[in-house]
Design a protein around this motif. Structure first.
Motif, PDB file in Angstrom:
ATOM      1  N   GLU A  90       0.819  -1.203   0.000  1.00  0.00           N
ATOM      2  CA  GLU A  90       0.000   0.000   0.000  1.00  0.00           C
ATOM      3  C   GLU A  90       0.862   1.265   0.000  1.00  0.00           C
ATOM      4  O   GLU A  90       0.470   2.303  -0.536  1.00  0.00           O
ATOM      5  CB  GLU A  90      -0.937   0.014   1.217  1.00  0.00           C
ATOM      6  CG  GLU A  90      -2.040  -1.039   1.169  1.00  0.00           C
ATOM      7  CD  GLU A  90      -3.059  -0.770   0.072  1.00  0.00           C
ATOM      8  OE1 GLU A  90      -3.097   0.383  -0.419  1.00  0.00           O
ATOM      9  OE2 GLU A  90      -3.792  -1.692  -0.297  1.00  0.00           O
ATOM     10  N   ALA A  91       2.048   1.171   0.587  1.00  0.00           N
ATOM     11  CA  ALA A  91       2.944   2.339   0.625  1.00  0.00           C
ATOM     12  C   ALA A  91       3.433   2.720  -0.761  1.00  0.00           C
ATOM     13  O   ALA A  91       3.862   3.861  -0.982  1.00  0.00           O
ATOM     14  CB  ALA A  91       4.134   2.063   1.538  1.00  0.00           C
ATOM     15  N   LEU A  92       3.364   1.763  -1.699  1.00  0.00           N
ATOM     16  CA  LEU A  92       3.813   2.038  -3.060  1.00  0.00           C
ATOM     17  C   LEU A  92       2.655   2.389  -3.993  1.00  0.00           C
ATOM     18  O   LEU A  92       2.861   2.560  -5.193  1.00  0.00           O
ATOM     19  CB  LEU A  92       4.560   0.823  -3.626  1.00  0.00           C
ATOM     20  CG  LEU A  92       5.890   0.467  -2.957  1.00  0.00           C
ATOM     21  CD1 LEU A  92       6.542  -0.709  -3.672  1.00  0.00           C
ATOM     22  CD2 LEU A  92       6.836   1.659  -2.939  1.00  0.00           C
ATOM     23  N   ALA A  93       1.448   2.472  -3.469  1.00  0.00           N
ATOM     24  CA  ALA A  93       0.300   2.837  -4.300  1.00  0.00           C
ATOM     25  C   ALA A  93       0.485   4.243  -4.858  1.00  0.00           C
ATOM     26  O   ALA A  93       1.055   5.125  -4.206  1.00  0.00           O
ATOM     27  CB  ALA A  93      -0.989   2.759  -3.490  1.00  0.00           C
ATOM     28  N   LEU A  94       0.036   4.442  -6.085  1.00  0.00           N
ATOM     29  CA  LEU A  94       0.146   5.763  -6.693  1.00  0.00           C
ATOM     30  C   LEU A  94      -0.749   6.751  -5.963  1.00  0.00           C
ATOM     31  O   LEU A  94      -1.893   6.440  -5.614  1.00  0.00           O
ATOM     32  CB  LEU A  94      -0.248   5.703  -8.170  1.00  0.00           C
ATOM     33  CG  LEU A  94       0.604   4.820  -9.082  1.00  0.00           C
ATOM     34  CD1 LEU A  94       0.108   4.917 -10.519  1.00  0.00           C
ATOM     35  CD2 LEU A  94       2.066   5.205  -8.997  1.00  0.00           C
ATOM     36  N   THR A  95      -0.223   7.926  -5.735  1.00  0.00           N
ATOM     37  CA  THR A  95      -1.002   8.972  -5.078  1.00  0.00           C
ATOM     38  C   THR A  95      -1.988   9.585  -6.071  1.00  0.00           C
ATOM     39  O   THR A  95      -1.898   9.348  -7.284  1.00  0.00           O
ATOM     40  CB  THR A  95      -0.088  10.064  -4.537  1.00  0.00           C
ATOM     41  OG1 THR A  95       0.561  10.724  -5.645  1.00  0.00           O
ATOM     42  CG2 THR A  95       0.966   9.480  -3.602  1.00  0.00           C
ATOM     43  N   ALA A  96      -2.905  10.385  -5.554  1.00  0.00           N
ATOM     44  CA  ALA A  96      -3.871  11.057  -6.427  1.00  0.00           C
ATOM     45  C   ALA A  96      -3.159  11.971  -7.412  1.00  0.00           C
ATOM     46  O   ALA A  96      -3.547  12.070  -8.588  1.00  0.00           O
ATOM     47  CB  ALA A  96      -4.863  11.852  -5.577  1.00  0.00           C
ATOM     48  N   VAL A  97      -2.093  12.627  -6.960  1.00  0.00           N
ATOM     49  CA  VAL A  97      -1.331  13.527  -7.831  1.00  0.00           C
ATOM     50  C   VAL A  97      -0.635  12.726  -8.928  1.00  0.00           C
ATOM     51  O   VAL A  97      -0.619  13.128 -10.094  1.00  0.00           O
ATOM     52  CB  VAL A  97      -0.295  14.324  -7.015  1.00  0.00           C
ATOM     53  CG1 VAL A  97       0.605  15.142  -7.939  1.00  0.00           C
ATOM     54  CG2 VAL A  97      -0.990  15.241  -6.022  1.00  0.00           C
ATOM     55  N   GLU A  98      -0.066  11.565  -8.568  1.00  0.00           N
ATOM     56  CA  GLU A  98       0.629  10.736  -9.559  1.00  0.00           C
ATOM     57  C   GLU A  98      -0.347  10.159 -10.581  1.00  0.00           C
ATOM     58  O   GLU A  98      -0.014  10.028 -11.757  1.00  0.00           O
ATOM     59  CB  GLU A  98       1.380   9.616  -8.853  1.00  0.00           C
ATOM     60  CG  GLU A  98       2.609  10.115  -8.097  1.00  0.00           C
ATOM     61  CD  GLU A  98       3.208   9.062  -7.194  1.00  0.00           C
ATOM     62  OE1 GLU A  98       4.397   9.167  -6.865  1.00  0.00           O
ATOM     63  OE2 GLU A  98       2.470   8.126  -6.785  1.00  0.00           O
TER      64      GLU A  98
END
Length: 362
Positions: A179-187
């Motif tokens: 989960e720490a590597l999930a793409l952020t909303a900005v990405e």
């Protein structure tokens, strides 16, 4: 009737009679005011006769009505190429691929810009007519009015397949919680490198392609297909993906395991790797062959040439230098299988050897 004029003009354009089409359309300009199809058609006709100023004017009028139409995006991309604004043209082609992933014109244009992106080459392409292959298509049949529905259908199919094969839980699987590597909303909103003009990329990907590629890498990792995960990572690292996404790819790489002969999945052949070496960098392979020119170096390391595919002494697929930290036990007069990690040095494929296997039978 207005519809008859549009159809007649389209038939003239399909016959490459652009001046006749323009004359016909201009005679009814007052009837077609604020009509998107009229603006697209006349703009395209002007484009084909080389009147880029008039084409740009009508494309801009069309854009005020609709901004995502493929013909509009392809036409305006040509206008920007004519001005030498490859960065803006490239973004328009990426927009086309976002809407229509299978659009061959956009894909070919992106590759053309990547290889021939300098202003002088592009200007010569206009002079020679080479650039016309990227113009909005005309089609061969005047009655084929709905030619653009096919790529749209392909795009819809692509979205459906993406939903089916890439579930939301991909970041949290049996192998680990990523989960720490999930793409952020900005990405997710801006997954591409913003400045494309100052760098060179092996792969120019759309926003959707970058996100899919990243999800593929995570999914392959969770299913213990580390070689396939590494391929997707390599594609992103050599693409126009945003720097933050590439950083996450590097973190994911650190989780990939070193295989053995028994646990290696998705082995790649020499012929596959030789076509796109950078796509297979750091992947593990098990290749058969025979060795030659073996050397034990002063520091105890070992170097040899692996004649890939030559185990039966009939054909050689390729010759690869192999490095071992220490001398392995290899009988030089027998076929050998070598497990190693792919590297690329001085434009040559090399292997960092991990293990060897030789049959007890001669």
């Amino acid at each position: 009737m207005a519809t008859d004029v549009i159809n007649l003009a389209w038939k003239q354009m399909c016959k490459r009679k652009f001046s006749e089409a323009i004359t016909l359309l201009e005679s009814k300009a007052d009837v077609y005011e604020e009509d998107f199809e009229f603006y697209i058609m006349i703009a395209t006709a002007f484009l084909y006769i080389g009147d880029f100023g008039s084409a740009s004017t009508y494309f801009q009028k069309a854009r005020k009505i609709k901004i995502t139409d493929t013909r509009l995006l392809l036409g305006q991309a040509i206008i920007f190429l004519r001005r030498g604004d490859t960065k803006r043209a490239l973004q328009y082609y990426l927009d086309v691929k976002d809407n229509e992933p299978s659009n061959k014109i956009a894909a070919d244009a992106i590759e053309f810009i990547r290889v021939n992106g300098d202003y002088d080459t592009i200007c010569r392409s206009f002079d020679t007519g080479v650039i016309q292959q990227f113009y909005p298509p005309l089609g061969a049949n005047p009655n084929r009015r709905f030619y653009f529905l096919i790529p749209v259908g392909a795009a819809v199919l692509g979205v459906v397949l993406a939903i089916l094969f890439f579930p939301k839980q991909v970041y949290n699987g049996k192998r680990g919680n990523l989960e720490a590597l999930a793409l952020t909303a900005v990405e997710k909103e801006s997954p591409q490198e913003k400045d494309l003009s100052s760098q060179s990329f092996n792969y120019i990907l759309t926003s959707k392609e970058i996100e899919k590629c990243y999800k593929d890498a995570i999914g392959y990792f969770q299913s213990h297909n580390d070689n396939l995960a590494q391929k997707e990572i390599n594609k992103l690292l050599n693409s126009n993906a945003a720097f933050s996404i590439k950083q996450k790819c590097q973190v994911l790489m650190s989780y990939l395991e070193i295989p053995t002969f028994d646990t290696l999945k998705d082995n790649f052949s020499y012929s596959e790797v030789s076509k796109e070496p950078m796509l297979y960098l750091d992947c593990w392979v098990s290749w058969d062959g025979r060795i030659s020119n073996s050397i034990v170096n002063a520091d105890g390391s070992y170097t040899c040439q692996l004649l890939v595919g030559y185990e039966t002494m009939k054909n050689v697929d390729g010759i690869v230098t192999v490095y071992f930290e220490r001398e392995p036990s290899i009988l030089p007069d027998q076929a050998v299988k070598i497990l190693g990690k792919i590297d690329y040095q001085d434009e040559n494929i090399v292997l960092n050897g991990r293990a060897v296997y030789q049959s007890v039978k001669k």
